[in-house]
Design a protein around this motif. Structure first.
Motif, PDB file in Angstrom:
ATOM      1  N   THR A   1      17.839   6.816  -2.437  1.00 41.38           N
ATOM      2  CA  THR A   1      17.591   5.245  -2.330  1.00 41.38           C
ATOM      3  C   THR A   1      16.025   4.916  -2.264  1.00 41.38           C
ATOM      4  OG1 THR A   1      19.437   5.047  -0.973  1.00 41.38           O
ATOM      5  CG2 THR A   1      18.124   3.150  -0.692  1.00 41.38           C
ATOM      6  N   VAL A   2      15.826   3.945  -3.242  1.00 40.24           N
ATOM      7  CA  VAL A   2      14.387   3.624  -3.347  1.00 40.24           C
ATOM      8  C   VAL A   2      14.289   2.173  -3.173  1.00 40.24           C
ATOM      9  CG1 VAL A   2      12.151   3.333  -4.983  1.00 40.24           C
ATOM     10  CG2 VAL A   2      13.348   5.459  -4.636  1.00 40.24           C
ATOM     11  N   LEU A   3      13.581   1.625  -2.315  1.00 43.91           N
ATOM     12  CA  LEU A   3      12.988   0.052  -2.363  1.00 43.91           C
ATOM     13  C   LEU A   3      12.182  -0.265  -3.343  1.00 43.91           C
ATOM     14  CD1 LEU A   3      14.135  -2.621  -1.013  1.00 43.91           C
ATOM     15  CD2 LEU A   3      12.180  -2.355   0.563  1.00 43.91           C
ATOM     16  N   ALA A   4      12.458  -1.285  -4.356  1.00 37.24           N
ATOM     17  CA  ALA A   4      11.832  -1.622  -5.279  1.00 37.24           C
ATOM     18  C   ALA A   4      12.074  -3.028  -5.622  1.00 37.24           C
ATOM     19  CB  ALA A   4      12.113  -0.727  -6.552  1.00 37.24           C
TER      20      ALA A   4
ATOM     21  N   GLY B   1      12.278  -5.426  -3.878  1.00 37.78           N
ATOM     22  CA  GLY B   1      13.025  -6.471  -2.783  1.00 37.78           C
ATOM     23  C   GLY B   1      14.465  -5.683  -2.942  1.00 37.78           C
ATOM     24  N   GLN B   2      14.837  -5.016  -3.832  1.00 34.14           N
ATOM     25  CA  GLN B   2      16.226  -4.224  -3.904  1.00 34.14           C
ATOM     26  C   GLN B   2      16.192  -2.784  -3.670  1.00 34.14           C
ATOM     27  OE1 GLN B   2      17.633  -5.433  -7.680  1.00 34.14           O
ATOM     28  NE2 GLN B   2      17.771  -7.729  -7.269  1.00 34.14           N
ATOM     29  N   ASN B   3      17.434  -2.417  -3.015  1.00 31.32           N
ATOM     30  CA  ASN B   3      17.692  -0.963  -3.190  1.00 31.32           C
ATOM     31  C   ASN B   3      18.343  -0.245  -4.397  1.00 31.32           C
ATOM     32  OD1 ASN B   3      16.671  -0.432  -0.311  1.00 31.32           O
ATOM     33  ND2 ASN B   3      18.555  -1.042   0.489  1.00 31.32           N
ATOM     34  N   LEU B   4      17.585   0.520  -4.752  1.00 29.81           N
ATOM     35  CA  LEU B   4      18.053   1.068  -6.046  1.00 29.81           C
ATOM     36  C   LEU B   4      18.725   2.591  -5.686  1.00 29.81           C
ATOM     37  CD1 LEU B   4      15.091   0.762  -8.470  1.00 29.81           C
ATOM     38  CD2 LEU B   4      17.052  -0.769  -8.219  1.00 29.81           C
ATOM     39  N   ILE B   5      19.958   2.754  -6.238  1.00 33.67           N
ATOM     40  CA  ILE B   5      20.380   3.951  -5.629  1.00 33.67           C
ATOM     41  C   ILE B   5      20.737   4.829  -6.871  1.00 33.67           C
ATOM     42  CG2 ILE B   5      22.342   5.173  -4.614  1.00 33.67           C
ATOM     43  CD1 ILE B   5      22.509   2.738  -2.617  1.00 33.67           C
TER      44      ILE B   5
ATOM     45  N   THR C   1       9.344   8.732 -19.761  1.00 30.38           N
ATOM     46  CA  THR C   1       9.075   7.581 -20.461  1.00 30.38           C
ATOM     47  C   THR C   1       8.955   6.233 -19.741  1.00 30.38           C
ATOM     48  OG1 THR C   1      11.292   7.322 -20.719  1.00 30.38           O
ATOM     49  CG2 THR C   1      10.014   8.668 -22.516  1.00 30.38           C
ATOM     50  N   ARG C   2       9.663   6.206 -18.814  1.00 30.30           N
ATOM     51  CA  ARG C   2       9.554   5.050 -17.628  1.00 30.30           C
ATOM     52  C   ARG C   2       9.283   5.374 -16.294  1.00 30.30           C
ATOM     53  NH1 ARG C   2      15.667   3.868 -18.166  1.00 30.30           N
ATOM     54  NH2 ARG C   2      15.778   5.952 -18.558  1.00 30.30           N
ATOM     55  N   THR C   3       8.403   4.610 -15.746  1.00 28.38           N
ATOM     56  CA  THR C   3       7.979   4.293 -14.547  1.00 28.38           C
ATOM     57  C   THR C   3       8.239   3.036 -13.681  1.00 28.38           C
ATOM     58  OG1 THR C   3       5.791   3.570 -15.016  1.00 28.38           O
ATOM     59  CG2 THR C   3       6.123   5.915 -15.067  1.00 28.38           C
ATOM     60  N   PHE C   4       8.240   3.116 -12.192  1.00 29.67           N
ATOM     61  CA  PHE C   4       8.521   2.078 -11.665  1.00 29.67           C
ATOM     62  C   PHE C   4       7.948   2.132  -9.933  1.00 29.67           C
ATOM     63  CE2 PHE C   4      12.234   4.473 -10.268  1.00 29.67           C
ATOM     64  CZ  PHE C   4      12.240   4.295  -9.199  1.00 29.67           C
ATOM     65  N   GLU C   5       7.555   1.206  -9.406  1.00 27.61           N
ATOM     66  CA  GLU C   5       6.920   1.437  -7.978  1.00 27.61           C
ATOM     67  C   GLU C   5       8.110   0.851  -7.077  1.00 27.61           C
ATOM     68  OE1 GLU C   5       3.186   0.816  -7.080  1.00 27.61           O
ATOM     69  OE2 GLU C   5       2.587   1.121  -9.149  1.00 27.61           O
ATOM     70  N   GLY C   6       8.179   1.784  -5.800  1.00 18.59           N
ATOM     71  CA  GLY C   6       9.057   1.655  -4.941  1.00 18.59           C
ATOM     72  C   GLY C   6       8.621   2.609  -3.841  1.00 18.59           C
ATOM     73  N   ASP C   7       9.477   2.134  -2.497  1.00 22.26           N
ATOM     74  CA  ASP C   7       9.258   3.057  -1.374  1.00 22.26           C
ATOM     75  C   ASP C   7      10.423   3.841  -1.036  1.00 22.26           C
ATOM     76  OD1 ASP C   7       6.754   2.027  -0.617  1.00 22.26           O
ATOM     77  OD2 ASP C   7       7.998   0.213   0.144  1.00 22.26           O
ATOM     78  N   LEU C   8      10.392   4.978  -0.742  1.00 25.58           N
ATOM     79  CA  LEU C   8      11.572   6.005  -0.743  1.00 25.58           C
ATOM     80  C   LEU C   8      12.273   5.594   0.584  1.00 25.58           C
ATOM     81  CD1 LEU C   8      13.309   8.494  -1.444  1.00 25.58           C
ATOM     82  CD2 LEU C   8      11.434   9.870  -0.280  1.00 25.58           C
TER      83      LEU C   8
ATOM     84  N   ALA D   1       0.774  -1.349   0.036  1.00 29.36           N
ATOM     85  CA  ALA D   1       0.194   0.088   0.090  1.00 29.36           C
ATOM     86  C   ALA D   1       1.125   1.404  -0.106  1.00 29.36           C
ATOM     87  CB  ALA D   1      -0.999   0.061   1.105  1.00 29.36           C
ATOM     88  N   SER D   2       2.208   1.443   0.480  1.00 31.35           N
ATOM     89  CA  SER D   2       2.772   2.259   0.658  1.00 31.35           C
ATOM     90  C   SER D   2       3.792   2.834  -0.660  1.00 31.35           C
ATOM     91  CB  SER D   2       3.734   2.513   1.943  1.00 31.35           C
ATOM     92  OG  SER D   2       4.540   1.405   1.772  1.00 31.35           O
ATOM     93  N   ALA D   3       3.665   1.711  -1.437  1.00 26.97           N
ATOM     94  CA  ALA D   3       4.629   1.918  -2.591  1.00 26.97           C
ATOM     95  C   ALA D   3       4.140   3.102  -3.370  1.00 26.97           C
ATOM     96  CB  ALA D   3       4.479   0.758  -3.667  1.00 26.97           C
TER      97      ALA D   3
END
Length: 128
Positions: free
Chosen positions: A47-50, A52-56, A29-36, A18-20
């Motif tokens: 740093t975003v958790l998307a 199950g991985q941290n994207l920096i 042009t691109r989108t993704f879902e994740g938590d700040l 729910a918090s994504a």
């Protein structure tokens, strides 16, 4: 009976998502879902958790709306919470050095608060 547990499991799983937030690239042009999870103002790294991985990555790669969201998030994170002062709390203002103690080895010693706690655990024992 099993159906009830299955429904409860689905509900709990949906609460985790729910918090994504949907993040959009700077060019749109691109989108993704994740938590700040973190933002470093000095380097501009987000740093975003998307998935199950941290994207920096650099905040420059995000849309203006996402950058505004990050700034709001950072402001809320840095703002002092009402729990900072013991005087603002009903229970906290009654805690003094005379009330608090800690077991150090085999004896108790007085303790002073270094910051206001967010939660209190109250224990009451009665013997009739």
């Amino acid at each position: 009976m099993k159906r009830k547990y299955l429904l409860m499991g689905c509900l709990l799983a949906s609460l985790g998502w729910a918090s994504a937030r949907t993040w959009t690239s700077a060019d749109g042009t691109r989108t993704f879902e994740g938590d700040l999870k973190n933002f470093d103002e000095a380097t501009g790294k987000v740093t975003v958790l998307a998935g199950g991985q941290n994207l920096i990555f650099s905040q420059d790669k995000l849309s203006e709306d996402d950058r505004a969201y990050i700034q709001e998030w950072q402001t809320k994170k840095e703002a002092p919470s009402p729990a900072e002062s013991l005087e603002d709390q009903k229970i906290g203002k009654k805690l003094t050095d005379k009330v608090l103690s800690r077991l150090d080895g085999k004896k108790f010693e007085s303790v002073s608060m270094t910051k206001a706690p967010e939660y209190y655990l109250l224990y009451f024992s009665a013997s009739w």
